[in-house]
Enzyme design. Sequence first.
Site, mmCIF file in Angstrom:
data_model
loop_
_atom_site.group_PDB
_atom_site.id
_atom_site.type_symbol
_atom_site.label_atom_id
_atom_site.label_comp_id
_atom_site.label_asym_id
_atom_site.label_seq_id
_atom_site.Cartn_x
_atom_site.Cartn_y
_atom_site.Cartn_z
ATOM 1 C CG ASP A 13 -1.528 -1.334 1.726
ATOM 2 O OD1 ASP A 13 -2.087 -1.944 0.441
ATOM 3 O OD2 ASP A 13 -1.704 -1.655 2.473
ATOM 4 C CD GLU A 223 -8.922 -2.782 -0.611
ATOM 5 O OE1 GLU A 223 -9.113 -2.864 0.734
ATOM 6 O OE2 GLU A 223 -8.229 -3.699 -1.216
#
Length: 320
Positions: A13, A223
Amino acid sequence: MNKPLISDIYTADPSAHVFNGRIYIYPSHDIETNMPENDNGDHFAMRDYHILSMDSIGGKVTDHGVALDIKDIPWAGRQLWAPDAAFKNGTYYLYFPVKDKQDIFRIGVATSKSPTGPFKAQHKPMEGSLSIDPAVFTDTDGKSYMYVGGIWGGQLQRWRTGKYDGSKPKEQEPAPNEEAVGPRVARLSNDMLSFAEPVKEVKIVGKDGKPFLAGDNKHRFFEGGWMHKYNGKYYFSYSTGDTHLLAYATGDSPYGPFTYQGVIMNPVEGWTTHHSIVEVDGKWYIFYHDTELSGKTWLRNVKVTELKRKPDGSIETINP
């Protein structure tokens, strides 16, 4: 394609920024928890953040060690997920999602005078915050906006009424023929510690102008939202989750609506996909992750590759 930026710890991420001419990367720090995999992501039980930096793309990567630990966040319960960072007023801000003591994801903020920390967390989560994957975008006029949200384990579907409802998790996602749940956005106050307004839902629509339906899992938001601006256009990019695509949509305002344009990156090795896009020395790059080092979806490694555009500003699809 490039190799993992570091291999001595697992990272995912990656939120990349250029501060004072140096590239800083704010990733999740994956660890082995021996927990079974499930759709809520309980096996992603991260506990701290390491910040990485390098002086150029392809240059030596420095791991600056632990910048924030979950034990130093007074209100935190578990699962320190994907962070982001910003700089303003001489201070660096680290934004992070973590479940509170009631197991509800909130967004917290920690501050430091250094881009690498250590960061000191505020005593409470941001008022009005929810879900996961904070991404902070500062526009050319100096105003900053936070985008948040992730469905399934990210709990965004539990906020459909405007209040958190954890009573029947399996029934809260819209039916396939209903409009998909959109990410949220709010402008940040000048102190960067709170929202200056209530969070609003972001509309992502097809080229026909109609919002995507929940069953359209190749296009709808899942997301990992990110915002960047190019030639006066706002580019909102995101993960489609269970179809493992990184997609993007464009608009004329940081609030949207955003019109779907295409796929930035086809599926990587591993279940999750989460990215950031940043300009470095006149070129654009995408930071992302896969599971090359471990082969396990919860033990990931961050990478970077150049992002290329066509003359009309559209992004060329990357096959990782």
